[in-house]
Design a protein around this motif. Structure first.
Motif, PDB file in Angstrom:
ATOM      1  N   GLN A   1       1.420   9.043   3.305  1.00  0.00           N
ATOM      2  CA  GLN A   1       2.743   8.503   2.996  1.00  0.00           C
ATOM      3  C   GLN A   1       2.980   7.178   3.725  1.00  0.00           C
ATOM      4  O   GLN A   1       3.807   6.364   3.290  1.00  0.00           O
ATOM      5  CB  GLN A   1       3.847   9.500   3.400  1.00  0.00           C
ATOM      6  N   PHE A   2       2.259   6.954   4.827  1.00  0.00           N
ATOM      7  CA  PHE A   2       2.507   5.785   5.672  1.00  0.00           C
ATOM      8  C   PHE A   2       1.448   4.690   5.503  1.00  0.00           C
ATOM      9  O   PHE A   2       1.457   3.712   6.249  1.00  0.00           O
ATOM     10  CB  PHE A   2       2.568   6.221   7.142  1.00  0.00           C
ATOM     11  N   LEU A   3       0.548   4.856   4.536  1.00  0.00           N
ATOM     12  CA  LEU A   3      -0.490   3.851   4.308  1.00  0.00           C
ATOM     13  C   LEU A   3      -0.218   3.088   3.020  1.00  0.00           C
ATOM     14  O   LEU A   3       0.416   3.607   2.096  1.00  0.00           O
ATOM     15  CB  LEU A   3      -1.863   4.517   4.237  1.00  0.00           C
ATOM     16  N   PRO A   4      -0.703   1.829   2.912  1.00  0.00           N
ATOM     17  CA  PRO A   4      -0.435   1.009   1.718  1.00  0.00           C
ATOM     18  C   PRO A   4      -1.434   1.272   0.597  1.00  0.00           C
ATOM     19  O   PRO A   4      -2.463   1.923   0.794  1.00  0.00           O
ATOM     20  CB  PRO A   4      -0.604  -0.409   2.251  1.00  0.00           C
ATOM     21  N   GLN A   5      -1.119   0.727  -0.571  1.00  0.00           N
ATOM     22  CA  GLN A   5      -2.063   0.745  -1.682  1.00  0.00           C
ATOM     23  C   GLN A   5      -3.228  -0.192  -1.372  1.00  0.00           C
ATOM     24  O   GLN A   5      -3.115  -1.101  -0.540  1.00  0.00           O
ATOM     25  CB  GLN A   5      -1.377   0.287  -2.970  1.00  0.00           C
ATOM     26  N   SER A   6      -4.347  -0.005  -2.052  1.00  0.00           N
ATOM     27  CA  SER A   6      -5.497  -0.898  -1.921  1.00  0.00           C
ATOM     28  C   SER A   6      -5.122  -2.301  -2.399  1.00  0.00           C
ATOM     29  O   SER A   6      -4.520  -2.466  -3.458  1.00  0.00           O
ATOM     30  CB  SER A   6      -6.663  -0.363  -2.755  1.00  0.00           C
ATOM     31  N   PRO A   7      -5.485  -3.349  -1.640  1.00  0.00           N
ATOM     32  CA  PRO A   7      -5.155  -4.714  -2.063  1.00  0.00           C
ATOM     33  C   PRO A   7      -5.828  -5.107  -3.369  1.00  0.00           C
ATOM     34  O   PRO A   7      -5.252  -5.866  -4.165  1.00  0.00           O
ATOM     35  CB  PRO A   7      -5.649  -5.571  -0.891  1.00  0.00           C
ATOM     36  N   ARG A   8      -7.013  -4.601  -3.623  1.00  0.00           N
ATOM     37  CA  ARG A   8      -7.695  -4.975  -4.860  1.00  0.00           C
ATOM     38  C   ARG A   8      -7.064  -4.296  -6.068  1.00  0.00           C
ATOM     39  O   ARG A   8      -7.003  -4.866  -7.150  1.00  0.00           O
ATOM     40  CB  ARG A   8      -9.193  -4.640  -4.741  1.00  0.00           C
ATOM     41  N   TRP A   9      -6.580  -3.062  -5.907  1.00  0.00           N
ATOM     42  CA  TRP A   9      -5.868  -2.428  -7.012  1.00  0.00           C
ATOM     43  C   TRP A   9      -4.564  -3.167  -7.282  1.00  0.00           C
ATOM     44  O   TRP A   9      -4.197  -3.397  -8.435  1.00  0.00           O
ATOM     45  CB  TRP A   9      -5.570  -0.963  -6.700  1.00  0.00           C
ATOM     46  N   LEU A  10      -3.859  -3.578  -6.233  1.00  0.00           N
ATOM     47  CA  LEU A  10      -2.617  -4.340  -6.404  1.00  0.00           C
ATOM     48  C   LEU A  10      -2.893  -5.655  -7.136  1.00  0.00           C
ATOM     49  O   LEU A  10      -2.142  -6.042  -8.040  1.00  0.00           O
ATOM     50  CB  LEU A  10      -1.983  -4.618  -5.041  1.00  0.00           C
ATOM     51  N   ALA A  11      -3.991  -6.316  -6.755  1.00  0.00           N
ATOM     52  CA  ALA A  11      -4.335  -7.579  -7.415  1.00  0.00           C
ATOM     53  C   ALA A  11      -4.685  -7.351  -8.876  1.00  0.00           C
ATOM     54  O   ALA A  11      -4.331  -8.164  -9.749  1.00  0.00           O
ATOM     55  CB  ALA A  11      -5.501  -8.243  -6.687  1.00  0.00           C
TER      56      ALA A  11
END
Length: 485
Positions: free
Chosen positions: A217-227
């Motif tokens: 719950q406290f970790l972010p999404q993967s930057p490459r998936w976001l991109a």
């Protein structure tokens, strides 16, 4: 006439040096902050690997007591052990689709819930049918985690540390198996006379499932998936958590370029295989998944206690002796973490296949040459330890790292899901057939078969597997594109 030399005032020089020192201090602080956050990402997300290891390893000891309570035959023993593996094959495909559509982080959170539900269903299973179905559901979570966690880690880690970071998942897998072996031995030796003790062996897995759900719950999404979703500002914000600012900007530019290149072609699922270079990567990935399994490693991880019992140990002695397999696997995984960023993936994989194949041959010879005795039991235990040292120190970590890094961003989840599905299907066949094959042809011939398959795996790696160490995910993709051009 003298040439006038422009000299900076002493105060300017001192100020410039102070600025450089201050910037260097900020850079060091930024790197420490990034490393600290990356360690947190690896620790929390790899609880999925811990569950993977515990749920596949716990059956090793629980099956002895479960067989008595549920009246299992050699075939239904194999079915109970391997139903999780069949579920994992389905979970790998579903997980591959989910990590592409829902994101790596959200998929892991969903899998934590499924781990909890599957564990409780297995714990309270009243008969063989319910146990097989419950293990199948639990397997879906295991298969999904085998795709989602390495993918998430590979996309969060910098290229210089990707091997060791992704290998933390392999370390947690074997740690989970060690915890399973140890808890099995403790519960079996102290409470083995109690009815249904195997249920307590199974229910322990609810604790790491809860930790995984809370931590993610406290970790972010993967930057490459976001991109890949066009959310470049969010991708940069995530990269800044695990990189210095300058490195985050450079890496985002590389990711943008890869996203733009992928956007110029159709890449939905199986349609991507119409592109020759993608088809080649796909074939290498599936081949690597098969290589990891035809070593026969899971015949030892699932049935090690039974093998040791047949070799000459008593039931309780086999449970205790089997702990050594878990200890060796963890120690080897730790060594593998140190080697992955220092030695090329391909040569290390070839060394591992050579050593594991020789160890399999040794197990077969010892089983054939020695009668059941203490000498035979400890000799086979030592050979099993040698085998696990090669597999868990080289083959398994390298395969999981390479599967997480060789596929292009646009189909990474899908392709890894299919490759991992092949791994789990082969695992299922081995898990289901091992007790039956041993009954038909004996331990020695069974391990001779595994050693022959190890030779075939060596030849495949020698011919088809490329080197990927030291390259970013985007550079690996560009390498394959360039080779196909």
């Amino acid at each position: 006439m003298q040439t006038q030399v422009n000299k900076k005032p002493a105060g300017y020089i001192a100020s410039d040096a102070a600025n450089r020192a201050e910037q260097a201090k900020k850079d060091r602080a930024g790197r420490r902050r990034a490393h600290k956050f990356l360690r947190r990402v690896a620790l929390v997300s790899t609880f999925g690997g811990l569950l993977f290891g515990y749920d596949t390893g716990v059956i090793n000891g629980a099956l002895i007591y479960m067989s008595d309570d549920l009246g299992l035959t050699p075939f239904t023993e194999g079915l109970v052990a391997s139903s999780l593996l069949l579920g994992a094959a389905l979970g790998a495909v579903l997980g591959g689709q989910l990590v592409d559509s829902r994101g790596r982080r959200n998929t892991i959170i969903l899998l934590a819930v499924l781990f909890m539900a599957g564990t409780l269903a297995c714990t309270f299973a009243p008969n063989t049918t319910v146990m097989v179905l419950s293990r199948f559901v639990l397997g879906i979570a295991v298969g999904g985690a085998s795709v989602a966690v390495p993918t998430y880690l590979s996309e969060m880690a910098p290229s210089s540390r990707r091997g060791s970071v992704v290998n933390q998942n392999e370390l947690m897998i074997v740690t989970g198996q060690l915890v399973a072996f140890t808890s099995n031995a403790a519960l079996g030796n102290f409470f083995g006379h109690q009815p249904g003790i195997w249920r307590w062996m199974l229910v322990i897995a609810t604790l790491p499932a809860l930790a995984l759900w809370i931590g993610m719950q406290f970790l972010p999404q993967s930057p490459r998936w976001l991109a890949a979703q066009g959310r470049f500002d969010d991708a940069l914000a995530t990269l800044r958590k695990v990189r210095t600012l300058s490195r985050a900007r450079v890496e985002l530019a590389e990711i943008k370029k890869a996203v733009e290149q992928d956007g110029r072609r159709e890449h939905a699922g199986w349609q991507s295989l119409s592109t020759p270079w993608v088809r080649r990567i796909f074939g290498v990935g599936v081949g690597l998944a098969i290589v990891q399994q035809i070593t026969g490693v899971n015949s030892i991880m699932y049935y090690g206690t039974q093998i040791l019992t047949e070799s000459g140990f008593g039931r309780n002695g086999a449970l205790i002796a089997n702990i050594s397999n878990g200890v060796i696997a963890v120690a080897a995984a730790l060594v593998g973490m140190r080697l992955l960023n220092r030695v090329g993936r391909r040569p290390l994989l070839l060394v591992g296949l050579t050593g594991s194949t020789c160890a399999l041959l040794l197990i077969g010879v010892l089983s054939l040459a020695l009668p059941p005795s203490t000498l035979r039991a400890f000799s086979i235990l030592a050979a099993m330890g040698l085998f696990l040292a090669f597999v868990q120190g080289t083959i398994s970590p390298i395969v999981w790292v390479m599967l997480s890094e060789i596929f292009p961003l646009s189909i990474r989840g899908f392709a890894m899901g299919v490759a991992t599905c092949a791994l789990w299907l082969e695992n299922f066949v081995i898990g289901l057939s091992f007790p039956v094959v041993v009954k038909w042809v004996g331990i020695s011939s069974t391990f001779f078969i595994f050693s022959a398959m190890g030779v075939a795996a060596f030849l495949f790696v020698l011919r088809f597997v490329p080197e990927t160490r030291g390259r970013s995910l985007e550079e690996i993709e560009a390498q394959f594109r360039g080779e196909a051009a």
